[in-house]
Design a protein around this motif. Structure first.
Motif, PDB file in Angstrom:
ATOM      1  N   ILE A 285       0.836  -1.207   0.000  1.00 53.84           N
ATOM      2  CA  ILE A 285       0.000   0.000   0.000  1.00 53.84           C
ATOM      3  C   ILE A 285       0.868   1.253   0.000  1.00 53.84           C
ATOM      4  CG2 ILE A 285      -1.623   1.328   1.427  1.00 53.84           C
ATOM      5  CD1 ILE A 285      -2.893  -1.369   2.201  1.00 53.84           C
ATOM      6  N   GLU A 286       1.996   1.212   0.691  1.00 51.97           N
ATOM      7  CA  GLU A 286       2.896   2.372   0.717  1.00 51.97           C
ATOM      8  C   GLU A 286       3.504   2.663  -0.649  1.00 51.97           C
ATOM      9  OE1 GLU A 286       5.745   1.552   3.728  1.00 51.97           O
ATOM     10  OE2 GLU A 286       4.346   1.885   5.393  1.00 51.97           O
ATOM     11  N   ARG A 287       3.527   1.678  -1.529  1.00 51.54           N
ATOM     12  CA  ARG A 287       4.108   1.873  -2.862  1.00 51.54           C
ATOM     13  C   ARG A 287       3.112   2.443  -3.866  1.00 51.54           C
ATOM     14  NH1 ARG A 287       6.117  -4.157  -3.362  1.00 51.54           N
ATOM     15  NH2 ARG A 287       6.317  -3.629  -5.575  1.00 51.54           N
ATOM     16  N   LEU A 288       1.839   2.559  -3.488  1.00 51.53           N
ATOM     17  CA  LEU A 288       0.818   3.026  -4.424  1.00 51.53           C
ATOM     18  C   LEU A 288       1.073   4.447  -4.905  1.00 51.53           C
ATOM     19  CD1 LEU A 288      -2.450   1.660  -2.729  1.00 51.53           C
ATOM     20  CD2 LEU A 288      -1.106   0.616  -4.563  1.00 51.53           C
ATOM     21  N   GLU A 289       1.687   5.281  -4.072  1.00 56.06           N
ATOM     22  CA  GLU A 289       1.887   6.681  -4.461  1.00 56.06           C
ATOM     23  C   GLU A 289       2.863   6.837  -5.622  1.00 56.06           C
ATOM     24  OE1 GLU A 289       3.955   9.298  -1.739  1.00 56.06           O
ATOM     25  OE2 GLU A 289       4.648   7.565  -0.569  1.00 56.06           O
ATOM     26  N   HIS A 290       3.551   5.763  -5.981  1.00 56.12           N
ATOM     27  CA  HIS A 290       4.498   5.814  -7.101  1.00 56.12           C
ATOM     28  C   HIS A 290       3.887   5.297  -8.401  1.00 56.12           C
ATOM     29  CE1 HIS A 290       7.628   6.826  -4.246  1.00 56.12           C
ATOM     30  NE2 HIS A 290       7.319   5.766  -3.521  1.00 56.12           N
ATOM     31  N   LEU A 291       2.589   5.009  -8.402  1.00 53.07           N
ATOM     32  CA  LEU A 291       1.921   4.483  -9.590  1.00 53.07           C
ATOM     33  C   LEU A 291       1.095   5.576 -10.257  1.00 53.07           C
ATOM     34  CD1 LEU A 291       0.686   1.045  -8.187  1.00 53.07           C
ATOM     35  CD2 LEU A 291       2.891   1.622  -9.219  1.00 53.07           C
ATOM     36  N   GLU A 292       1.151   5.599 -11.574  1.00 53.01           N
ATOM     37  CA  GLU A 292       0.466   6.643 -12.340  1.00 53.01           C
ATOM     38  C   GLU A 292      -1.054   6.487 -12.279  1.00 53.01           C
ATOM     39  OE1 GLU A 292       0.057   8.214 -16.980  1.00 53.01           O
ATOM     40  OE2 GLU A 292       1.537   6.657 -16.457  1.00 53.01           O
ATOM     41  N   LEU A 293      -1.743   7.601 -12.059  1.00 55.30           N
ATOM     42  CA  LEU A 293      -3.196   7.661 -12.201  1.00 55.30           C
ATOM     43  C   LEU A 293      -3.517   8.045 -13.636  1.00 55.30           C
ATOM     44  CD1 LEU A 293      -4.134   9.637  -8.947  1.00 55.30           C
ATOM     45  CD2 LEU A 293      -4.109   7.163  -9.268  1.00 55.30           C
ATOM     46  N   THR A 294      -4.610   7.523 -14.165  1.00 59.62           N
ATOM     47  CA  THR A 294      -4.974   7.839 -15.551  1.00 59.62           C
ATOM     48  C   THR A 294      -6.330   8.537 -15.647  1.00 59.62           C
ATOM     49  OG1 THR A 294      -5.830   5.588 -15.785  1.00 59.62           O
ATOM     50  CG2 THR A 294      -3.589   5.996 -16.560  1.00 59.62           C
ATOM     51  N   ALA A 295      -6.906   8.873 -14.499  1.00 60.80           N
ATOM     52  CA  ALA A 295      -8.168   9.617 -14.479  1.00 60.80           C
ATOM     53  C   ALA A 295      -8.291  10.303 -13.133  1.00 60.80           C
ATOM     54  CB  ALA A 295      -9.360   8.681 -14.705  1.00 60.80           C
ATOM     55  N   ASP A 296      -9.174  11.277 -13.072  1.00 62.94           N
ATOM     56  CA  ASP A 296      -9.455  11.928 -11.802  1.00 62.94           C
ATOM     57  C   ASP A 296     -10.352  11.018 -10.968  1.00 62.94           C
ATOM     58  OD1 ASP A 296      -9.527  13.760  -9.776  1.00 62.94           O
ATOM     59  OD2 ASP A 296     -10.801  15.217 -10.809  1.00 62.94           O
ATOM     60  N   LEU A 297     -10.432  11.303  -9.698  1.00 63.66           N
ATOM     61  CA  LEU A 297     -11.301  10.551  -8.807  1.00 63.66           C
ATOM     62  C   LEU A 297     -12.739  10.583  -9.305  1.00 63.66           C
ATOM     63  CD1 LEU A 297     -11.501   9.058  -6.029  1.00 63.66           C
ATOM     64  CD2 LEU A 297     -12.026  11.299  -5.031  1.00 63.66           C
ATOM     65  N   ARG A 298     -13.344   9.396  -9.439  1.00 62.83           N
ATOM     66  CA  ARG A 298     -14.738   9.207  -9.853  1.00 62.83           C
ATOM     67  C   ARG A 298     -15.017   9.677 -11.291  1.00 62.83           C
ATOM     68  NH1 ARG A 298     -15.749  12.189  -4.547  1.00 62.83           N
ATOM     69  NH2 ARG A 298     -14.983  10.636  -3.083  1.00 62.83           N
ATOM     70  N   GLU A 299     -13.959   9.884 -12.061  1.00 62.07           N
ATOM     71  CA  GLU A 299     -14.156  10.295 -13.459  1.00 62.07           C
ATOM     72  C   GLU A 299     -14.632   9.136 -14.311  1.00 62.07           C
ATOM     73  OE1 GLU A 299     -11.503  11.828 -17.292  1.00 62.07           O
ATOM     74  OE2 GLU A 299     -10.643  11.924 -15.268  1.00 62.07           O
ATOM     75  N   ARG A 300     -14.032   7.976 -14.106  1.00 61.77           N
ATOM     76  CA  ARG A 300     -14.463   6.807 -14.867  1.00 61.77           C
ATOM     77  C   ARG A 300     -14.126   5.528 -14.110  1.00 61.77           C
ATOM     78  NH1 ARG A 300     -10.060   8.405 -18.351  1.00 61.77           N
ATOM     79  NH2 ARG A 300      -8.348   6.883 -18.371  1.00 61.77           N
ATOM     80  N   TRP A 301     -14.809   4.454 -14.485  1.00 60.23           N
ATOM     81  CA  TRP A 301     -14.634   3.149 -13.859  1.00 60.23           C
ATOM     82  C   TRP A 301     -13.389   2.482 -14.425  1.00 60.23           C
ATOM     83  CZ3 TRP A 301     -14.594  -2.010 -15.462  1.00 60.23           C
ATOM     84  CH2 TRP A 301     -14.798  -2.966 -14.460  1.00 60.23           C
ATOM     85  N   GLN A 302     -12.471   2.084 -13.527  1.00 55.43           N
ATOM     86  CA  GLN A 302     -11.261   1.370 -13.923  1.00 55.43           C
ATOM     87  C   GLN A 302     -11.015   0.250 -12.906  1.00 55.43           C
ATOM     88  OE1 GLN A 302      -8.085   4.173 -16.009  1.00 55.43           O
ATOM     89  NE2 GLN A 302      -8.576   4.973 -14.003  1.00 55.43           N
ATOM     90  N   TYR A 303     -11.127  -0.970 -13.378  1.00 57.04           N
ATOM     91  CA  TYR A 303     -10.986  -2.131 -12.490  1.00 57.04           C
ATOM     92  C   TYR A 303      -9.623  -2.096 -11.820  1.00 57.04           C
ATOM     93  CZ  TYR A 303     -11.850  -6.941 -10.986  1.00 57.04           C
ATOM     94  OH  TYR A 303     -12.084  -8.073 -10.243  1.00 57.04           O
ATOM     95  N   ASN A 304      -9.593  -2.345 -10.515  1.00 62.00           N
ATOM     96  CA  ASN A 304      -8.320  -2.240  -9.811  1.00 62.00           C
ATOM     97  C   ASN A 304      -8.258  -3.173  -8.610  1.00 62.00           C
ATOM     98  OD1 ASN A 304      -6.321  -0.973  -7.765  1.00 62.00           O
ATOM     99  ND2 ASN A 304      -5.811  -0.056  -9.725  1.00 62.00           N
ATOM    100  N   ASN A 305      -7.400  -4.182  -8.699  1.00 67.15           N
ATOM    101  CA  ASN A 305      -7.219  -5.128  -7.604  1.00 67.15           C
ATOM    102  C   ASN A 305      -6.527  -4.509  -6.401  1.00 67.15           C
ATOM    103  OD1 ASN A 305      -8.240  -7.774  -8.637  1.00 67.15           O
ATOM    104  ND2 ASN A 305      -6.753  -7.368 -10.260  1.00 67.15           N
ATOM    105  N   LEU A 306      -5.633  -3.547  -6.643  1.00 70.67           N
ATOM    106  CA  LEU A 306      -4.896  -2.925  -5.548  1.00 70.67           C
ATOM    107  C   LEU A 306      -5.813  -2.154  -4.607  1.00 70.67           C
ATOM    108  CD1 LEU A 306      -1.858  -1.694  -7.652  1.00 70.67           C
ATOM    109  CD2 LEU A 306      -1.796  -3.468  -5.879  1.00 70.67           C
ATOM    110  N   MET A 307      -6.916  -1.617  -5.147  1.00 72.56           N
ATOM    111  CA  MET A 307      -7.847  -0.902  -4.283  1.00 72.56           C
ATOM    112  C   MET A 307      -8.608  -1.876  -3.387  1.00 72.56           C
ATOM    113  SD  MET A 307      -7.237   2.246  -4.870  1.00 72.56           S
ATOM    114  CE  MET A 307      -5.531   1.717  -5.143  1.00 72.56           C
ATOM    115  N   PHE A 308      -8.895  -3.082  -3.885  1.00 71.05           N
ATOM    116  CA  PHE A 308      -9.545  -4.074  -3.030  1.00 71.05           C
ATOM    117  C   PHE A 308      -8.569  -4.656  -2.018  1.00 71.05           C
ATOM    118  CE2 PHE A 308     -13.354  -3.826  -5.497  1.00 71.05           C
ATOM    119  CZ  PHE A 308     -14.336  -4.260  -4.607  1.00 71.05           C
ATOM    120  N   LEU A 309      -7.287  -4.752  -2.388  1.00 70.51           N
ATOM    121  CA  LEU A 309      -6.273  -5.087  -1.391  1.00 70.51           C
ATOM    122  C   LEU A 309      -6.349  -4.082  -0.244  1.00 70.51           C
ATOM    123  CD1 LEU A 309      -3.461  -6.007  -0.202  1.00 70.51           C
ATOM    124  CD2 LEU A 309      -2.465  -4.394  -1.832  1.00 70.51           C
TER     125      LEU A 309
END
Length: 723
Positions: A285-309
């Motif tokens: 979880i601490e490493r998430l801040e180094h991963l690129e976002l490709t949309a703004d919050l709640r802009e679009r649905w993007q499946y993500n296992n790390l968020m369920f982690l």
């Protein structure tokens, strides 16, 4: 029947007691006081299982009765009887004897030793025979509960359909369970769980259920929200301060609801965790801040296992224990899911588990290793059987209730099942699906006019489909031990039958599409070289590409020279690197693990001409991940650095000082700030904060004699002074 369905039977009985009491003004047989009965603990599949309604032919007026029968894992029958006119509900039955067609059982503790001795009809729809009590013999006749019986009849011939599909789609085995009207009307295994051992699939075989785990995560969080441990719409950092994304503004606004509805703005980035065995969830979880976002919050649905982690980790933190312990206590124990577990390592210790398979490059079915995904467990590591998953279906269909326990209020469960984020893609017309959205760990949609809540799951060698039709009180779960769309297709076949819809040839259509897709894939592979620039060569000797390349989020990629080529390894998975064009290489096939096949890798140099970076498109919807080549380990060895420290004088008489501080070198030039030196792939040290400036050393007779400054305006030397 499991305890999750008992309450449903009672609900239906309550609605009918008054009417039946009027029909049974006179009771010919008086039974004893109602006894308490514990909720049954396991689902089964004997021909007698289910709810039966009918009467005993008492002189004057038939005595209406309801009987519920079930068998445990070993086939032993148990059950209860209800006699509405006498206000008797769920009185336990005992002394069962059965040969699969004939059955005999008693009502214990009642004068006259009341006994049922009956025979099952050929179609399994009726159970009739003699009722014996105190020397008297009466007849009884029972029929399956109307809705459950009709649903079961709708599945006639399904076995043959599934057996043929296993052959057509090259799937070793499949498990299927159907819950309808609070009853498990079907639970069975087909094909093999172990092909070489010829071990059959059963309703109790354990499978990896993949992403259908996600609904369990969301449901547990809903329980915690109901208890006031968290609020769905409060900032996540209030409960999980370590959670950070690359955009601080997004980080500050993310809520628990966002995590479980795939709308944080982060794409999958799955290769950060895939096959990773080291570290822990907090570190990931601490490493998430180094991963690129490709949309703004709640802009679009993007499946993500790390968020369920992250969501699963949150639920454990809220309960003060691990995620596994939280789910075990809040779901598995009350639902009677005693064999369900959280790791393929645990499943393999069970005597009845399915082995994973895939189709290889030659089109043959082959066994593959289990993929351990414990690190990202809340996103999909649960293992279960269709029999135990039937309890999960019944819980969802019963509004969060199991037996007499309301684990989650209906409103809380309804929120989990409700749309939270609309899908940006349109479903294909042949799916007959509309109004598609995502709830919390569930897809929410309408299938041919019927509201549907569903989710699929897939991890190496396993596929899962879980489907709920809440208004029809219908739940379906199917597993296969090969990555395949077969489970979702079988769920579609079952739904069409039970819902009495015009049948669709899901299997035939899918088989035709699969053959067409295979032809198109082969044709596309034949044209792959059209994207390649011919006549090029790598810009360096292969040895210069060798090394370790790091990214703060993803970790380390190791590149080695093997014979006349290169090979790279990431998260324990290796693949050969075949030259493609210029400094771009293509991942070849590793037959043991084809994860990286056809992924391109680009090496990039720096201003000094050294290979300094490796670019890998590990997340196709984001920029290529840039791994930075690491300097030789010698340049960070304190013993080596200690040899470099000292005073040096340049040609103009100026004295510069290099010192070892905190395990790294510093450079002091009179009249200038203190500089930090950082190890570089060139074998030199770059001067931190000065672009294009670096420092090297020269040795004579095994001792350091000079420091050399490489600068944009030239190369300058300073001679070492004696201490």
């Amino acid at each position: 029947m499991g305890s999750s369905s008992v309450v449903r039977r009672r609900d239906r009985r309550t609605r009918s007691i008054c009417a039946r009491a009027r029909r049974n003004a006179v009771a010919g047989v008086v039974l004893a006081v109602l006894l308490s009965v514990a909720a049954p603990a396991a689902f089964a599949e004997s021909p007698f299982d289910g709810r039966w309604e009918g009467s005993i032919a008492v002189p004057g007026s038939p005595l209406d009765i309801d009987i519920d029968l079930e068998s445990d894992v070993d086939g032993a029958l148990s059950g209860d009887i209800s006699i509405p006119v006498q206000n008797i509900s769920d009185m336990p039955l005992g002394s069962f004897e059965s040969d699969g067609v004939n059955v005999r059982f008693k009502i214990p503790g009642i004068p006259g030793d009341p006994t049922f001795d009956g025979e099952l009809s050929e179609d399994g729809a009726t159970l009739a025979g003699a009722f014996l009590q105190g020397g008297a013999e009466l007849t009884f006749s029972l029929g399956r509960d109307g809705s459950a019986g009709d649903a079961l009849a709708a599945l006639d011939g399904l076995d043959a359909v599934i057996e043929k599909a296993l052959v057509d789609f090259k799937v070793p085995g499949l498990g299927l369970a159907v819950v309808h009207g609070g009853e498990v009307i079907f639970a069975k295994g087909f094909g093999d769980r172990n092909v070489d051992g010829q071990l059959p699939m059963t309703a109790d075989t354990l499978f990896a259920i993949g992403s259908t785990t996600k609904a369990m995560v969301a449901t547990v969080l809903a329980m915690q929200a109901e208890e006031g441990l968290m609020d769905w719409d409060e900032p996540l950092q209030r409960y999980l301060p370590s959670f950070r994304l690359s955009d601080p503004m997004v980080t500050a606004r993310v809520t628990p609801r966002d995590l479980v509805s795939h709308r944080t703005g982060m794409p999958r980035h799955d290769l950060i965790w895939y096959n990773a065995q080291g570290g822990d969830r907090a570190g990931l979880i601490e490493r998430l801040e180094h991963l690129e976002l490709t949309a703004d919050l709640r802009e679009r649905w993007q499946y993500n296992n790390l968020m369920f982690l992250s969501a699963g980790y949150l639920s454990g933190q809220l309960d003060g224990r691990s995620w596994e312990e939280t789910v075990e206590a809040r779901l598995f124990e009350p639902l009677g899911m005693g064999r369900s577990n959280f790791s393929v390592l645990t499943s393999q210790q069970d005597g009845n588990h399915a082995l994973p398979y895939r189709e290889n490059e030659d089109g043959e079915l082959e066994r593959i290793p289990f993929r351990n995904i414990d690190l990202v467990g809340p996103a999909g590591s649960v293992n279960s059987s269709v029999r135990e998953m039937a309890a999960w279906l019944a819980f969802n269909l019963a509004g969060g209730k199991v037996g007499d326990r309301q684990l989650l209020e209906p409103a809380g469960l309804a929120e989990v099942h409700s749309p939270q984020m609309v899908f940006t893609s349109t479903p294909p017309p042949e799916s007959r699906v509309s109004q598609t959205a995502y709830g919390m760990g569930w897809g929410v949609e309408v299938y041919r006019g019927h509201p549907r809540v569903q989710h699929g799951g897939g991890i190496d060698g396993f596929s899962t489909a879980v489907t709920l039709y809440p208004e029809a009180d219908l739940g379906i779960v199917s597993f296969s031990n090969r990555g395949s769309g077969l489970p979702s297709m079988i769920n579609g076949v079952v739904a069409d039958r039970v819902l009495e819809l015009e049948p669709i040839d899901w299997l035939g259509q899918a088989l035709a599409r699969a053959k067409l897709a295979e032809e198109e894939s082969l044709e596309g592979e034949d044209k792959l070289d059209q994207m390649r620039i011919a006549g090029t060569a790598p810009s360096r000797d292969l040895g210069e590409y060798v090394g370790e390349y790091d990214h703060p989020g993803y970790g380390t990629v190791t590149v080695e020279q093997v014979d006349a080529g290169l090979r790279y390894t990431f998260n324990g998975i290796s693949a050969p690197l075949e030259h493609w064009h210029y400094d771009v290489f293509k991942s070849g096939l590793n037959p043991e693990d084809p994860t990286f096949k056809d992924i391109k890798a680009q090496f990039r140099g720096n201003f000094d001409g050294q290979i300094a970076e490796l670019l890998l498109p590990f997340e196709p919807s984001a920029s290529a991940i840039v791994f930075v080549k690491q300097a030789s380990g010698q340049l960070t060895d304190p013993d080596y650095l200690r040899r470099l420290a000292g005073r040096y004088r340049n040609s103009s008489g100026q004295i510069v000082t290099l010192a070892l501080a905190g395990g790294a070198l510093t450079l002091h030039v009179p009249g200038q700030p203190l500089y930090d030196l950082k190890a570089d792939v060139s074998g030199r040290f770059v001067i931190d904060g000065l672009q294009g400036y670096s420092v090297g050393f020269e040795e004579e007779d095994g001792a350091v004699s000079k420091v050399i400054f490489f600068q944009p305006n030239g190369v300058f030397e300073a001679v070492r002074l004696e201490n």
